[in-house]
Scaffold this motif. Structure first.
Motif, short mmCIF file in Angstrom:
data_model
loop_
_atom_site.label_atom_id
_atom_site.label_comp_id
_atom_site.label_asym_id
_atom_site.label_seq_id
_atom_site.Cartn_x
_atom_site.Cartn_y
_atom_site.Cartn_z
N ARG A 1 3.14 -8.95 8.13
CA ARG A 1 1.84 -9.74 8.34
C ARG A 1 1.98 -10.68 9.49
N ARG B 1 12.31 -4.48 1.00
CA ARG B 1 11.40 -4.25 0.87
C ARG B 1 10.40 -4.38 0.17
N LYS B 2 8.95 -4.57 0.24
CA LYS B 2 8.24 -4.95 -0.51
C LYS B 2 6.69 -4.45 -0.98
N PHE B 3 6.52 -4.46 0.30
CA PHE B 3 5.36 -3.48 0.34
C PHE B 3 4.93 -1.35 0.94
N LEU B 4 6.40 -1.27 2.48
CA LEU B 4 6.86 -0.38 2.85
C LEU B 4 6.93 0.55 2.07
N PRO B 5 5.91 1.75 1.69
CA PRO B 5 6.44 2.49 1.00
C PRO B 5 7.62 2.64 1.10
N SER C 1 9.83 5.20 5.74
CA SER C 1 8.82 3.97 7.09
C SER C 1 9.42 2.92 7.67
N GLU D 1 8.67 -6.80 7.38
CA GLU D 1 7.21 -7.17 6.96
C GLU D 1 7.16 -8.29 7.09
N ASP E 1 -3.40 -5.45 5.35
CA ASP E 1 -4.63 -4.00 5.43
C ASP E 1 -6.63 -4.24 5.94
#
Length: 540
Positions: A85, A145-149, A176, A81, A427
């Motif tokens: 970014r 993990r913060k935003f990966l499903p 993911s 992640e 995104d």
């Protein structure tokens, strides 16, 4: 910075990096950002070896959990992640489908398999669902993990991802990881390093280096002109990949016993085998795994193999045995048989793994090892192994090691700092494509998407207010314009047609021989090199 530092008409650097792959360019970027004067030499093009021949994933390495390489997996997972970014144009999340049946058996000798066989003999050769799920739970939680499903179970009989698979596969797990354009990652690290003051010298070979007191005197050769010259450096970083051992012998001439294990990994690219955008993680009866991954919109990438490779100077191409192995492996799972006639391209690379004495190439550690040699005076740091996912952490630790000898020189800084063109939200790709099309009405959606995925926010700067396609100059096919080629030559060190169509992009999959000849002639006219020796497509 470095351009202004000379000693007796010889350029002087704080650090000279040998090797223009992902580790070398990452080290150069980190170092120059801390205030060091940096030079980097690469005997060919950037990412011309291992760093353009990966499976193109930012991933923790799910299978490494079977070898209890927890530290490696944790570090890689935490980096995914961070890297996303920093480069949302060339990297993006991807979902992986791991199909299984309760009757699948494997011939493997991983520590996990041996442990299960010892305490649960009836389970010999099996990876039961609970074990896979336990591994995926660790995979979801180890890296913060913060935003990966996270992982979910999939019923392949109703989910569209089951359609390409044989009916015997009724269940799967979906998890993911991330895709990355590997050779563009290298080029953007080199470009950022150069813009911060580093001197990047491609097609420049290190002939030898000797310690002269507290400095290194390096002898270099421009392979285009055969001109030889020297430079001085307070420190060396040997990031030569498969040539790391050769460079140790050529520089320090030490009795260092640390060695590299060369492992060839080959991939094939086929016609598109399925319509969705998810990848498959497939388990083989031999205990190995391969990936099937959507590739360049119209293709599927299949790999990789693990084969012993003895000589870094030996030609690296896929063997018939490797090709057949990958096809047979995929056909264990796919309903529609894939054959050699479906292959449109193949590529191979040599992974320079740290030699930990493992019994097989598959079992060899993917951990990176940094070995310092400073007993003779000026230090050299030798880089063994590593994964593309941990390149930034490797670079950070390499500069920490090199600079701690004389007192810390600047703080680590690369976490969260975007690469060129990556200064937009993870995104935000769709919005960037829409705004580029609105500004340049002649762009098709496919063209705008390709530019944003390659250059991010820099796509607008590259187009530079062009009001029509004609303003971009000669077109070489597949939306490749003279304007883009000039950008790649000016900012990303491209010198030949192959640099442009196989490493700065993958347009070589689509361009005709005549297109490439015109591109070659254009680049020669602009001061580049003639090189129309394209990698041969397997289907040709």
């Amino acid at each position: 910075m470095a351009d202004d530092l000379h000693h007796d008409n010889v350029q002087v650097f704080d650090l000279l990096v040998i090797g223009g792959g992902v580790n070398g360019c990452g080290i150069a970027r980190d170092a120059v950002g801390r205030g060091l004067s940096v030079g980097l030499v690469e005997m060919d093009d950037l990412a011309s070896g291992t760093s353009s021949a990966s499976t193109k994933l930012f991933h923790g390495g799910l299978r490494y959990l079977e070898y209890f390489e927890i530290k490696l997996v944790r570090e890689a997972l935490s980096e995914r992640e961070v890297l996303l970014r920093a480069m949302p144009h060339i990297s993006w999340p991807m979902r992986f489908v791991l199909p299984y049946t309760d009757t699948m058996r494997f011939e493997n000798d991983t520590p996990t398999s041996k442990l299960l066989s010892t305490f649960l003999p009836w389970m010999k050769g099996r990876r039961p669902a609970w074990l896979i799920r336990a591994g995926l739970f660790m995979y979801d939680t180890l890296g913060g993990r913060k935003f990966l499903p996270g992982t979910k179970s999939v019923d392949l009989s109703v989910d569209p991802v089951g359609k390409p698979l044989k009916d015997e596969f009724e269940k799967a797990f979906e998890y993911s990881d991330c895709w990355v354009e590997d050779s563009r990652l290298v080029a953007l690290n080199a470009r950022d390093a150069a813009e911060r003051g580093a001197t990047i010298m491609t097609r420049t070979k290190l002939i030898g280096a000797e310690r002269t007191g507290d400095e290194w005197l390096a002898s270099l050769e421009n392979v285009e002109t055969n001109e030889r010259f020297t430079c001085r450096a307070k420190m060396l970083a040997n990031a030569a990949g498969p040539w790391v051992r050769e460079l140790i012998d050529r520089t320090a001439r030490s009795d260092m016993r640390t060695d590299v294990r060369l492992v060839k990994g080959s991939h094939i690219v086929t016609r598109k085998l399925y319509d969705h955008e998810k990848a498959y993680f497939l388990q083989g009866k031999d205990g190995r795994i391969i990936f099937l991954i959507p590739y360049e919109n119209d293709y599927t990438l299949i790999g990789t193999t693990d084969a012993k490779h003895d000589d870094p100077n030996q030609s690296v191409t896929i063997s018939d045995e490797e090709r057949d192995y990958l096809l047979a492996f995929a056909n264990e799972y796919l309903k529609q048989r894939v054959t050699a006639d479906d292959i449109v391209w193949s590529y191979s690379g040599v992974r320079p793994l740290y030699d930990d004495g493992a019994s097989s190439a598959t079992a060899a550690t993917r951990e990176y090892v940094l070995v310092m040699d400073d007993e003779g005076g000026a230090p050299v740091l030798n880089v063994f192994g590593g994964k593309i996912t941990t390149y930034r952490r490797l670079a950070e630790q390499a500069i920490d090691r090199l600079t701690e000898r004389g007192g810390r020189f600047g703080k680590s800084w690369t976490a969260g700092v975007p690469l060129p063109g990556g200064d937009f939200p993870v995104d935000g790709v769709g919005d960037l494509i829409s705004s580029l099309r609105a500004r340049y009405g002649f762009l098709t959606d496919e063209w705008a998407t390709r530019l944003v995925r390659a250059y991010g926010t820099d796509a607008d700067e590259m187009l530079n207010g062009a009001m029509s396609q004609n303003a971009l100059g000669e077109m070489f096919g597949e939306t490749l314009s003279a304007r883009e080629v000039e950008w790649l030559m000016d900012k990303e060190f491209a010198r030949t047609a192959d640099d442009v169509i196989w490493r700065r992009s993958k347009l070589g999959l689509r361009l005709s021989d005549e297109d490439v000849r015109r591109l070659d002639a254009f680049m020669v006219e602009k001061g580049g090199l003639s090189n129309t020796a394209r990698p041969v497509k397997a289907a040709e």
